[in-house]
Design an enzyme around this catalytic site. Structure first.
Site, short mmCIF file in Angstrom:
data_model
loop_
_atom_site.label_atom_id
_atom_site.label_comp_id
_atom_site.label_asym_id
_atom_site.label_seq_id
_atom_site.Cartn_x
_atom_site.Cartn_y
_atom_site.Cartn_z
N ASP A 1 -5.65 -3.48 -2.65
CA ASP A 1 -4.67 -3.21 -1.59
C ASP A 1 -4.02 -4.49 -1.04
O ASP A 1 -4.71 -5.43 -0.63
CB ASP A 1 -5.38 -2.47 -0.45
CG ASP A 1 -4.42 -1.79 0.49
OD1 ASP A 1 -3.48 -2.45 0.96
OD2 ASP A 1 -4.61 -0.58 0.75
N SER B 1 0.83 -1.20 0.00
CA SER B 1 0.00 0.00 0.00
C SER B 1 0.87 1.26 0.00
O SER B 1 1.70 1.43 -0.87
CB SER B 1 -0.96 -0.05 1.20
OG SER B 1 -2.02 0.85 1.03
#
Length: 387
Positions: A238, A122
């Protein structure tokens, strides 16, 4: 052109986007030491006092870290090089909290601790890819502070709300503007890998080939907020869903000494709560006095109160972000199993998903947390050299 109702929905989403996020309580982990920071019992203010002579911001808005020459650490690093030991950095996810990674890198550079490879999840993939591509700490600071000044407005490109609310194209342009410039993994100065999640089957996806921007864009795609990235026949989101702090990836890449940065703000050992539903209020008696009727809100006011009550509690972004934080907290322990040193930046517990305006304090929190962990890093290097 969108129809009027859809325009209204998008406008409401943008309003929610910039609303204040609820602060959640942060409990000290009762688990392994890997989730704890050296000096975690100290407050942010106490840490600032402790490192007042080491960390400061110049008039040019640039961070400076001044440390004493550590001959013992320098010798340990030389011994690692002679023995062929490689240092790996695992940068965890955490939205705006990830700006602390810049501070961690700054402090490691101050002590000349080498970084031979980087794995990022991320926001960790954003900072990691920029650094691996050759961006200097000063450039990373400029990037972080420019986001602060823009208040994230330029990152928003609302899309038709099908699989996400934000397209993410502007973020890709930002990454190219600052350092990536359409680079591929093969062009990096430091080996790097980004972690994403395949949304259909939940598989961990390690991205280390092709264009950097596409890999990073996939790694940061918070489900429900950013649209997934199509990679070959797969849709990626993610990486924090499966590997919040990718120490295992750094190990797979060949790291012998792994320094991990954990940005989790949720206590995975929070106690269970036993809640009892309150009894419903009794209906007003038909024999209530005239005075009671006089104090009773009008029908219009009652409706206004009812509508306002529907907006109480967390908004959609809060729900998504906190849900992911809770889930990640539960698997962070496992994610850190391969880490040798875990750095937990100070002052991140109250930082919300898009709090990029707090860049200065977040970066400083990363610097201070790294400085206080230098003794632990030295001890770990000694252990590795003795193996």
């Amino acid at each position: 052109m969108f129809k009027t109702p859809l325009k209204i929905i998008i406008m409401l989403v943008i309003v929610c986007f910039f609303s204040n996020f609820t602060c959640f309580l942060f409990g000290e982990s009762a688990g392994q030491d890997k989730t704890k920071n050296a000096g975690i019992d100290l407050t942010y203010a106490e840490m600032e006092v402790r490192f007042a002579d080491n960390v400061f911001i110049t008039k040019d808005n640039e961070f400076k870290v001044i440390v004493e020459k550590d001959l013992e650490l320098e010798k340990l690093i030389d011994d690692c090089k002679n023995k062929g030991l490689r240092f790996g950095l695992a940068l965890g996810g955490g939205s705006a909290r990830g700006l602390a990674h810049v501070g961690v890198l700054l402090a490691l550079e101050a002590y000349q601790i080498p970084i031979d490879l980087i794995a990022g999840t991320s926001i960790g993939s954003v900072i990691g890819s920029l650094y691996a591509s050759g961006a200097t700490i000063k450039e990373l600071e400029e990037a972080a502070l420019s986001i602060k000044k823009s208040k994230t407005l330029f990152m928003i490109d609302p899309t038709f709300p099908h699989s996400g609310l934000i397209g993410g194209d502007r973020i890709e342009k930002m990454l190219n503007k600052f350092a990536l410039k359409d680079k591929t993994f093969q062009e990096l100065d430091i080996p790097f890998a980004a972690v994403a999640t395949e949304i259909e089957n939940g598989a961990e996806v390690i991205l280390n080939e092709g264009k950097l921007t596409e890999a990073v864009r996939a790694s940061i795609s918070i489900p429900g907020i950013f649209t997934p990235v199509k990679h070959q026949e797969y849709y990626l989101v993610d990486g924090g869903l499966v590997n919040p702090v990718p120490a295992s990836v750094a190990k797979m890449m060949g790291a012998d000494i792994i320094i991990a940065v954990n940005l989790s703000k949720v206590n995975p050992y929070a106690p269970a709560l036993e809640l009892k539903m309150e009894d419903a209020q009794e209906e007003t008696s038909e024999t209530s006095s005239d005075e009671d009727q006089k104090d009773k809100p009008s029908i219009l006011k009652q409706q206004i109160i009812k509508v306002k009550s529907t907006f109480e509690g967390p908004n959609i972004f809060e729900v998504i972000d906190q849900s992911i934080d809770i889930m990640e907290a539960k698997i962070t322990e496992q994610s850190l199993e391969d880490a040798d040193i875990v750095i937990v930046p100070f002052g991140i517990k109250d930082i919300k998903i898009f709090d990029f305006d707090e860049a200065e304090s977040i970066i400083k929190g990363g610097i201070m947390a790294t400085l206080i962990n230098i003794p632990k890093i030295k001890d770990m290097i000694k252990e590795k050299l003795e193996e």
